[in-house]
Design a protein around this motif. Structure first.
Motif, PDB file in Angstrom:
ATOM      1  N   CYS A  46       0.857  -1.183   0.000  1.00  0.00           N
ATOM      2  CA  CYS A  46       0.000   0.000   0.000  1.00  0.00           C
ATOM      3  C   CYS A  46       0.897   1.239   0.000  1.00  0.00           C
ATOM      4  N   HIS A  47       0.413   2.335  -0.564  1.00  0.00           N
ATOM      5  CA  HIS A  47       1.227   3.553  -0.590  1.00  0.00           C
ATOM      6  C   HIS A  47       1.592   4.021   0.818  1.00  0.00           C
ATOM      7  N   SER A  48       0.735   3.756   1.792  1.00  0.00           N
ATOM      8  CA  SER A  48       1.050   4.158   3.167  1.00  0.00           C
ATOM      9  C   SER A  48       2.329   3.490   3.655  1.00  0.00           C
ATOM     10  N   ASP A  49       2.617   2.272   3.185  1.00  0.00           N
ATOM     11  CA  ASP A  49       3.864   1.601   3.565  1.00  0.00           C
ATOM     12  C   ASP A  49       5.070   2.389   3.067  1.00  0.00           C
ATOM     13  N   VAL A  50       4.959   2.909   1.862  1.00  0.00           N
ATOM     14  CA  VAL A  50       6.064   3.643   1.243  1.00  0.00           C
ATOM     15  C   VAL A  50       6.307   4.968   1.952  1.00  0.00           C
ATOM     16  N   MET A  51       5.272   5.496   2.606  1.00  0.00           N
ATOM     17  CA  MET A  51       5.419   6.775   3.309  1.00  0.00           C
ATOM     18  C   MET A  51       6.437   6.695   4.438  1.00  0.00           C
ATOM     19  N   LEU A  52       6.723   5.483   4.917  1.00  0.00           N
ATOM     20  CA  LEU A  52       7.744   5.335   5.952  1.00  0.00           C
ATOM     21  C   LEU A  52       9.096   5.866   5.487  1.00  0.00           C
ATOM     22  N   PHE A  53       9.363   5.757   4.192  1.00  0.00           N
ATOM     23  CA  PHE A  53      10.663   6.136   3.648  1.00  0.00           C
ATOM     24  C   PHE A  53      10.732   7.620   3.279  1.00  0.00           C
ATOM     25  N   GLU A  54       9.609   8.323   3.391  1.00  0.00           N
ATOM     26  CA  GLU A  54       9.527   9.699   2.919  1.00  0.00           C
ATOM     27  C   GLU A  54       9.373  10.664   4.084  1.00  0.00           C
ATOM     28  N   PRO A  55       9.908  11.864   3.966  1.00  0.00           N
ATOM     29  CA  PRO A  55       9.577  12.895   4.962  1.00  0.00           C
ATOM     30  C   PRO A  55       8.118  13.270   4.802  1.00  0.00           C
ATOM     31  N   ASN A  56       7.378  13.335   5.896  1.00  0.00           N
ATOM     32  CA  ASN A  56       5.974  13.733   5.803  1.00  0.00           C
ATOM     33  C   ASN A  56       5.562  14.380   7.115  1.00  0.00           C
ATOM     34  N   ASP A  57       4.543  15.213   7.028  1.00  0.00           N
ATOM     35  CA  ASP A  57       4.028  15.853   8.236  1.00  0.00           C
ATOM     36  C   ASP A  57       2.555  15.537   8.425  1.00  0.00           C
ATOM     37  N   GLN A  58       2.182  14.308   8.041  1.00  0.00           N
ATOM     38  CA  GLN A  58       0.785  13.909   8.095  1.00  0.00           C
ATOM     39  C   GLN A  58       0.470  12.981   9.270  1.00  0.00           C
ATOM     40  N   GLY A  59       1.384  12.867  10.207  1.00  0.00           N
ATOM     41  CA  GLY A  59       1.079  12.138  11.435  1.00  0.00           C
ATOM     42  C   GLY A  59       1.426  10.663  11.405  1.00  0.00           C
ATOM     43  N   LEU A  60       2.235  10.225  10.443  1.00  0.00           N
ATOM     44  CA  LEU A  60       2.637   8.822  10.389  1.00  0.00           C
ATOM     45  C   LEU A  60       3.698   8.570  11.458  1.00  0.00           C
ATOM     46  N   ILE A  61       3.417   7.643  12.364  1.00  0.00           N
ATOM     47  CA  ILE A  61       4.288   7.436  13.519  1.00  0.00           C
ATOM     48  C   ILE A  61       4.897   6.036  13.473  1.00  0.00           C
ATOM     49  N   LEU A  62       6.207   5.967  13.667  1.00  0.00           N
ATOM     50  CA  LEU A  62       6.904   4.694  13.756  1.00  0.00           C
ATOM     51  C   LEU A  62       7.055   4.337  15.224  1.00  0.00           C
ATOM     52  N   GLY A  63       6.680   3.103  15.594  1.00  0.00           N
ATOM     53  CA  GLY A  63       6.735   2.705  16.991  1.00  0.00           C
ATOM     54  C   GLY A  63       8.026   2.007  17.333  1.00  0.00           C
ATOM     55  N   LYS A  64       8.203   0.762  16.873  1.00  0.00           N
ATOM     56  CA  LYS A  64       9.428   0.021  17.153  1.00  0.00           C
ATOM     57  C   LYS A  64      10.373   0.137  15.971  1.00  0.00           C
ATOM     58  N   ASN A  65      11.621  -0.142  16.210  1.00  0.00           N
ATOM     59  CA  ASN A  65      12.617  -0.068  15.147  1.00  0.00           C
ATOM     60  C   ASN A  65      13.674  -1.150  15.367  1.00  0.00           C
ATOM     61  N   PRO A  66      13.966  -1.985  14.361  1.00  0.00           N
ATOM     62  CA  PRO A  66      13.277  -2.020  13.067  1.00  0.00           C
ATOM     63  C   PRO A  66      11.874  -2.609  13.203  1.00  0.00           C
ATOM     64  N   VAL A  67      11.041  -2.372  12.193  1.00  0.00           N
ATOM     65  CA  VAL A  67       9.668  -2.860  12.220  1.00  0.00           C
ATOM     66  C   VAL A  67       9.341  -3.525  10.887  1.00  0.00           C
ATOM     67  N   THR A  68       8.660  -4.673  10.944  1.00  0.00           N
ATOM     68  CA  THR A  68       8.183  -5.330   9.730  1.00  0.00           C
ATOM     69  C   THR A  68       7.080  -4.473   9.121  1.00  0.00           C
ATOM     70  N   ILE A  69       7.233  -4.091   7.860  1.00  0.00           N
ATOM     71  CA  ILE A  69       6.229  -3.236   7.244  1.00  0.00           C
ATOM     72  C   ILE A  69       5.093  -4.077   6.658  1.00  0.00           C
TER      73      ILE A  69
END
Length: 354
Positions: A46-69
């Motif tokens: 899904c495009h939302s998965d790809v947003m992890l790799f992009e700078p964004n200010d839309q509230g996408l939050i990463l919890g653990k690292n590394p994380v299975t996408i």
């Protein structure tokens, strides 16, 4: 109930330290009492998965690292937890599920808005704040899971459990009447499903995209007209002429801010609707005067809740809504992301597990 033949598995994990994917070997999880251990049959991108790799200010939050996408999948139950809801599932069931966990599933927000806004404030999203679905096994909440309708296959149903539910409710929430005009902006992974839902609901559809292969897919899905909004400089006037003054609703499945900026020009003044689904990197700019004077209305729709998942999936089965799905191997996920970013993919891309 059931067991896995091994203790570890392969997973495609995003690492924020280098902003890259890594194919790691990780432990197979054990389901909690309200969870199911599922062997993933297919996980789709899904495009939302790809947003992890992009700078964004839309509230996408990463919890653990590394994380299975990955947050869009279907699979086969291996083992069920002990609670009443989980125990209704049995090993071998083909299932699909949504990615919200640790919410209550019963409050007003969980039932009618989105699990993100659960009153307990503890909601996590698999694929972002917890491990997701680009791995061989995953634990999912039984309350957000359903057995696939007869005739649906876990190897091909994965896109319906984000793209399908999102597209269905995006179209349905426009609240159009049969025969009215709907513009589908973005005819790719979400849009090609949205067109099928719209035609099944009796709407007339105009497909808009900047990729000719996506427009070809739109035609196959039943779009009445299609336009390349990048190469056809007169596309807005053509839409106004075809529809007699504008579409009754325009639903935007893209992450393009420009496509949002362009959309009001093709919406019929009065009760016309701009439906927001796609999430651009930048905030949207809406003309307050246009909205205040009723030139068009603005509304949003998302993949919703476990309570509105089932109607979307059952509608898909009844009307034979099929995602265009191209299968890949787990190690090909970086290639899938590259194809998505370059707009060269048609429909949905998914990892098929053995």
């Amino acid at each position: 109930m059931g067991s896995t033949p091994k203790k570890t598995m392969l997973a495609q994990q995003y690492d924020a330290l280098d902003n890259k994917l890594h194919l790691n070997e990780v432990p197979i999880p054990e389901p909690r009492e309200h969870e199911l251990l599922v062997k993933v049959a297919c996980a789709s991108l899904c495009h939302s998965d790809v947003m992890l790799f992009e700078p964004n200010d839309q509230g996408l939050i990463l919890g653990k690292n590394p994380v299975t996408i990955g947050h869009e999948a279907s699979g086969i139950v291996v083992k069920a937890g002990s609670c009443e809801v989980a125990s209704k599932f049995k090993a071998g069931d083909q299932v699909g599920f949504l990615c919200a966990v640790d919410c209550c599933f019963e409050c007003e927000q969980c039932r009618n808005v989105h699990n993100s806004w659960c009153v307990n404030g503890k909601t996590k999203m698999q694929g972002f704040t917890l491990d997701g679905y680009f791995q061989e096994y995953v634990c999912v909440d039984a309350r957000a899971t359903m057995v696939l309708p007869e005739g649906m296959d876990a190897k091909t149903a994965a896109p319906l459990f984000c793209a399908g539910v999102t597209a269905f409710h995006g179209v349905q929430d426009c609240e159009l009447k049969p025969g009215q005009w709907l513009a589908v902006i973005g005819c790719g992974g979400l849009g090609h499903l949205g067109i099928q839902y719209a035609k099944a609901m009796g709407y007339k559809v105009i497909g808009l995209d900047i990729a000719d292969q996506a427009l070809e897919e739109a035609k196959k899905c039943g779009a009445d007209y299609v336009f390349n909004s990048m190469t056809d400089k007169d596309w807005q006037n053509k839409v106004l002429e075809i529809t007699g003054g504008g579409v009754d609703a325009a639903i935007n499945f893209t992450a393009s801010k420009k496509s949002y900026d362009d959309a009001p020009a093709i919406i019929k003044p009065g009760l016309g609707l701009l439906m927001i689904v796609g999430i651009p990197r930048q905030p949207l700019e809406i003309n307050a005067l246009d909205v205040a004077l009723g030139r068009f209305r603005v509304k949003g729709s998302s993949n919703g809740t476990s309570h509105n998942m089932k109607p979307a999936i059952e509608f898909s089965a009844k009307h034979n809504i099929k995602p265009h799905l191209t299968h890949y191997k787990l190690e090909d996920l970086p290639k899938m992301i590259e194809l998505m970013n370059s707009h060269k993919a048609q429909g949905r891309m998914g990892v098929l597990f053995d």
